[in-house]
Enzyme design. Structure first.
Site, mmCIF file in Angstrom:
data_model
loop_
_atom_site.group_PDB
_atom_site.id
_atom_site.type_symbol
_atom_site.label_atom_id
_atom_site.label_comp_id
_atom_site.label_asym_id
_atom_site.label_seq_id
_atom_site.Cartn_x
_atom_site.Cartn_y
_atom_site.Cartn_z
ATOM 1 N N HIS A 1 0.845 -1.196 0.000
ATOM 2 C CA HIS A 1 0.000 0.000 0.000
ATOM 3 C C HIS A 1 0.880 1.247 0.000
ATOM 4 O O HIS A 1 1.612 1.492 0.967
ATOM 5 C CB HIS A 1 -0.915 0.011 1.222
ATOM 6 C CG HIS A 1 -1.760 1.248 1.312
ATOM 7 N ND1 HIS A 1 -2.659 1.585 0.338
ATOM 8 C CD2 HIS A 1 -1.816 2.231 2.238
ATOM 9 C CE1 HIS A 1 -3.258 2.720 0.665
ATOM 10 N NE2 HIS A 1 -2.754 3.140 1.816
ATOM 11 N N ASP B 1 0.932 5.239 -0.168
ATOM 12 C CA ASP B 1 0.208 6.516 -0.058
ATOM 13 C C ASP B 1 0.902 7.572 -0.909
ATOM 14 O O ASP B 1 2.089 7.855 -0.684
ATOM 15 C CB ASP B 1 0.187 6.993 1.391
ATOM 16 C CG ASP B 1 -0.656 6.103 2.290
ATOM 17 O OD1 ASP B 1 -1.850 5.956 2.004
ATOM 18 O OD2 ASP B 1 -0.114 5.553 3.270
ATOM 19 N N ASP C 1 -7.644 1.272 2.719
ATOM 20 C CA ASP C 1 -7.251 2.325 3.659
ATOM 21 C C ASP C 1 -8.169 3.537 3.742
ATOM 22 O O ASP C 1 -7.997 4.344 4.646
ATOM 23 C CB ASP C 1 -5.827 2.794 3.343
ATOM 24 C CG ASP C 1 -5.126 3.390 4.558
ATOM 25 O OD1 ASP C 1 -5.511 3.042 5.694
ATOM 26 O OD2 ASP C 1 -4.213 4.206 4.392
ATOM 27 N N ASP D 1 2.053 -1.133 4.429
ATOM 28 C CA ASP D 1 2.465 0.135 3.816
ATOM 29 C C ASP D 1 3.896 0.057 3.288
ATOM 30 O O ASP D 1 4.820 -0.305 4.021
ATOM 31 C CB ASP D 1 2.373 1.272 4.834
ATOM 32 C CG ASP D 1 0.941 1.583 5.235
ATOM 33 O OD1 ASP D 1 0.017 1.002 4.621
ATOM 34 O OD2 ASP D 1 0.744 2.395 6.154
ATOM 35 N N HIS E 1 -6.686 9.485 0.102
ATOM 36 C CA HIS E 1 -7.323 9.445 1.423
ATOM 37 C C HIS E 1 -6.463 10.036 2.539
ATOM 38 O O HIS E 1 -6.901 10.019 3.706
ATOM 39 C CB HIS E 1 -7.718 8.001 1.777
ATOM 40 C CG HIS E 1 -6.588 7.027 1.710
ATOM 41 N ND1 HIS E 1 -6.340 6.259 0.594
ATOM 42 C CD2 HIS E 1 -5.631 6.692 2.613
ATOM 43 C CE1 HIS E 1 -5.296 5.494 0.813
ATOM 44 N NE2 HIS E 1 -4.831 5.739 2.033
#
Length: 951
Positions: free
Chosen positions: A176, A178, A290, A427, A570
């Protein structure tokens, strides 16, 4: 009247021609050479004197004629003023009750109120097995200790449950990433994400049994642009071969609470088009692990994008427990308004606390953590449960495999099929080649052992998300995307999210509201810029001028689209990123906004030119100027002042980006009260003048407001003059309600200003459609009354404050954890209340120490005339650990009901367009794409109902 104009003008013209002809005749006589020769010498002095006198008389007559012509011109202008007031030929006037009445031409307006507007909302809701509103009312939302699965319950199974139908296990490696959170988007890419892609190419190629999924196209596109052809081709081969799956395919993993669906669609399109162009694939499955709660809107959009299945994770732990106990963690998600099944999409809800490895293999995180091989002893990450992983070798593979299989079996008992999904990641995982080896080699040894021992009744392998969903459909004997037998149908959403105790993730609904607003402004600019650019390029091609038009502006559109898309992440629009990351987002938003203004300026410049042959594009000298500017990424927009003078008109260009004609009020900032506004065909428009207040009680410059009808997807040019007062210039009346404790105000001549000592009595403002009542003490709204309804809506608006807890867990960017019930906001001095009334709009401004609330109503037909424009400017920078909230209670007694706005998506083929844009004069004309407009609640017949209190 028209005949009178024509006679006056023609008479003046004939007089001018006669006088000028006589002057030419005398001049010819004076200078005729033949007459001089026949006279035999010098012209007699007496005749010269006579001619001079006649010339002087003629010059005097010409001067008088010039004055007559000027008078005729002024008369014609005055006739125009009184004859072209409005399409109905009437001036605004006050009715007997004191409210302003504006004549309208009766043509239909955009957003007019029609009875059928609410038929959709009043229709019968679809029948589903699970309705989230009902489930919320059933649950206790307690937090009972469930044992090893703290938020759940003990899971048991019969050892022979899989003897006839082996368990299928799909372990899905993922990372994941971001696009901004602790680090900026670029910093994350440089430090970690690029290494994940580079390792992916090498490690997936080593063994065709290895699989991986990827979600964020923003990162993927950045890597692709820097990769050479060989790397691109290798990556394409992995995707087309099924080893690497692109899930969801959006530019980011979008937030689902703060975003507008326009931006949700835009970021999805941006990602999907990039994939189609560069790789040639279309995503099949959605992956959202998430976002802080999940909206039915996202399910609807994925369905419309032809995805057949989706996965969600962050759902309130009590709902997960309830669904797990009823084997409802997989369901068909249907929109609540859908009577059939056209919006259905198969959804998998992850059952446990998080998407990391300790919470994905089964209910016991202490055991699952032992199978996260990045946490092997000697690394930087370890297991909080104090039992580290062990490398899988021949000596321990049997014990390790049976321990892990027990967790797989327990997890599978929560679902209806004998297929289980095991995500393997966290992450920014797999950024080191070592981790690829640690995870894939150890798991492959476990799989090989399980699969070679038939008595274990399991088939385990690496897989993609679609591999898992395909196996579920196959196990149930249905095609891809079709509802398996006995699987429930659900409608509703999953807000608000709580991950533990009373930690409700509702703080991010309001975190960093400045950037939430800036995002909406950028969205509206993007929508307007795309329309204008498309129209301009089409016109340029049609005129054979494509080479002269700056088609390179398309790169600015692309950058802005990707910025909007990036900000839907997000941790971006939510306001949950670190300060330096927020500043990076802000600078991207500002650059995009400036680029879009340039696109709009260039397109409008080309489109307003009647003679395209004289069009010239100047890079450094824009033809137009926008009506507001932002100095920095964190500054409020400053409106452009239109400086009127006697030298000539200033030009205002307005753009309507919607597909219908619009009747709306436009407001510009001017330096003079002597304002006249004309349309392109010379009609004078009524103008309401009001002051721009530089402080609570002082004003220096002015707002000019006027009503315009704008063509669909069109531009309109208006002329602003500095000229003498006309009947069409209407001044606002301003009343300052002061406490009388030494407060003073300065009137802005010639705008009328009255003063009144505040008293507890209600006071009112009105239009042709609405009357609003306000508290004489607080200046806040207390009642709403529609003119065609005998009842009124009672309103109570209250400002309150919240503190935060003294414990370790406090309110913050994510959470709302107040220290108790709300406390009423109070200040020592009573508020200053300013009441402004005029023919086009009226407003009440209540000014407090930490906020200023303005409630405005417009005197226009349609929904705009039945709506309240509520603006609250807040400044609590001198407060610490305090939150300010506005509570509103409405008592609706036999009044038209407002159509509900739910989180379920309605079937809208096009995103809502922003309102009309304004273009302002620079050295010549200029512009501004306006604020985004949220959906207006349409008034519809039916019984009223009490609306819940909102924070």
């Amino acid at each position: 009247m028209k005949l009178k104009k024509q006679v006056t003008v023609c008479g003046g013209a004939v007089f001018c021609v006669a006088v000028f002809s006589l002057y030419l005749m005398l001049d010819r006589v004076q200078h005729d050479p033949a007459r001089r020769q026949n006279g035999g010498g010098n012209f007699p002095r007496s005749q010269i004197s006579v001619l001079q006198n006649r010339i002087e008389q003629l010059e005097q007559l010409l001067e008088e004629n010039h004055q007559i012509i000027s008078h005729i011109k002024d008369s014609v202008l005055e006739l125009t003023d009184t004859g072209a007031v409005s399409p109905s030929g009437q001036l605004p006037f006050r009715s007997a009750n004191g409210s302003w009445v504006l004549p309208f031409d009766g043509r239909p307006t955009f957003l007019s109120v029609k009875p059928q507007d609410c038929q959709f909302a009043q229709g019968r809701r679809g029948q589903t097995d699970l309705q989230m509103l009902d489930i919320y009312s059933l649950l206790k939302f307690d937090n009972v200790d469930g044992g090893v699965w703290k938020q759940g319950f003990e899971i048991t199974y019969e050892p022979g449950a899989w003897d006839n139908d082996p368990l299928q296990v799909f372990v899905v490696p993922h990372s994941h990433n971001d696009p901004g959170w602790i680090k900026t988007f670029d910093k994350y890419y440089t430090d970690q994400t690029q290494h994940i892609f580079n390792n992916m190419l090498v490690k997936l190629t080593e063994d065709p049994r290895r699989k991986f999924i990827w979600s964020e196209i923003s990162f993927f596109a950045k890597w692709w642009e820097s990769a050479d052809m060989h790397k691109q081709e290798a990556m394409r081969k992995l995707i087309l071969g099924g080893q690497l799956e692109i899930v969801t395919g959006g530019w980011v993993m979008t937030d689902e609470a703060n975003v507008h669906y326009f931006a949700m669609i835009d970021q999805l399109i941006e990602g999907h088009q990039w994939l189609e162009k560069n790789v040639g694939v279309t995503p099949q499955s959605g992956w959202a692990v998430d976002p802080f709660g999940h909206s039915a809107t996202m399910a609807y959009l994925l369905n419309r994008a032809n995805l057949t299945s989706m996965l969600i994770q962050r759902v309130h732990y009590s709902i997960k427990k309830h669904f797990a106990s009823s084997h409802s963690l997989e369901f068909m998600w249907r929109q609540s308004w859908d009577q059939e099944s056209g919006t259905d999409i198969f959804c998998h809800m992850m059952p446990f606390y998080s998407y990391d490895v300790p919470h994905t293999c089964g209910p016991d995180p202490k055991i699952c953590c032992q199978f996260d091989f990045k946490r092997l002893p000697g690394g930087r990450v370890n297991c909080p449960w104090k039992v580290p992983p062990r490398a899988v070798v021949e000596a321990n593979v049997a014990e390790r495999a049976h321990l892990l299989l027990d967790q797989y079996r327990k997890k599978s008992k929560l679902f209806r099929s004998k297929v289980v999904l095991i995500p393997l990641g966290d992450d920014f995982r797999y950024d080191k080649a070592l981790e690829w080896d640690q995870q894939y080699l150890n798991y492959q040894r476990l799989f090989d052992y399980m699969n070679s021992h038939s008595e274990m009744h399991v088939q385990a392998q690496f897989g993609t998300l679609t591999d898992y969903f395909t196996a579920v459909y196959k196990a149930n004997g249905v095609p891809q995307g079709v509802r398996p037998p006995e699987y429930p149908v659900l409608s509703g959403d999953f807000f608000a999210y709580a991950d533990r105790e009373d930690h409700y993730w509702s703080g991010y609904y309001t975190s960093r509201p400045f950037y939430k607003s800036m995002d909406r402004v950028l969205e509206s600019h993007l929508r307007g810029a795309e329309i204008l650019f498309s129209l301009a390029v089409a016109h340029a091609r049609h005129a054979g001028m494509e080479g002269r038009y700056p088609t390179s502006d398309y790169t600015l559109l692309t950058y802005a689209r990707r910025t909007v898309a990036l900000f839907q992440h997000h941790d971006a629009i939510t306001g949950t990123a670190k300060e330096n990351v927020v500043i990076d987002y802000g600078n991207r938003l500002l650059r995009s906004l400036q680029g879009l203004k340039r696109v709009i300026i260039n397109a409008a410049h080309f489109l307003v030119m009647k003679n395209k042959d004289v069009y010239r594009f100047y890079q450094t000298e824009p033809f137009l100027e926008t009506d507001d500017k932002r100095a920095t990424q964190d500054s409020l927009p400053q409106r452009t002042l239109i400086e009127l003078d006697q030298s000539g008109p200033r030009y205002l260009v307005l753009f309507n980006p919607v597909e219908q004609d619009r009747l709306c009020v436009v407001t510009v900032l001017v330096n003079s009260v002597r304002v006249r506004v004309l349309t392109e065909d010379g009609q004078t428009l009524p103008v309401q003048l009001s002051a721009q207040w530089s402080s609570l009680t002082d004003a220096l410059i002015y707002y000019a407001s006027f009503m315009v009808r704008l063509p669909a997807l069109g531009l309109a040019v208006f002329h602003l003059y500095d000229s003498a007062d006309t009947p069409m210039t209407l001044r606002s009346e301003t009343l300052l309600r002061l406490s009388g404790q030494g407060q003073t105000a300065h009137a802005v001549d010639p705008l009328p200003l009255r003063f009144q000592t505040a008293d507890p009595q209600l006071f009112y403002i009105s239009t042709q459609s609405l009357t609003l009542g306000f508290s004489g003490t607080t200046g806040l709204l207390e009642s709403i009354h529609r003119k065609d309804d005998p009842q009124e809506v009672k309103v109570q608006i209250q400002f309150v404050t919240y503190g935060t807890r003294s414990s370790k867990d406090k309110s913050g960017a994510y959470l709302f954890l107040p220290d108790g019930k709300a406390k009423p906001y109070s200040q020592k001095e009573p508020p200053v209340v300013r009441v402004v009334e005029g023919p086009l709009f009226s407003e009440v401004v209540a000014m407090y120490e930490h906020f200023q609330q303005t409630i405005r109503i417009h005197n226009v037909p349609g929904v705009d005339g039945l709506s309240l424009d509520v603006t609250t400017m807040v400044d609590i920078r001198d407060q610490s650990n305090k939150e300010l909230a506005m509570l509103s209670d409405l008592w609706l007694q036999h009044v038209p009901q407002y159509c509900n706005v739910s989180t379920d998506a309605a079937p809208a083929p096009l995103p809502e367009a922003p309102p009309a844009s304004q273009l302002l004069p620079h050295a010549q004309p200029g512009l501004h794409p306006g604020q985004p407009s949220p959906p207006h609640p349409a008034l519809c017949p039916g019984p009223g109902r009490h609306q819940p209190r909102e924070r």
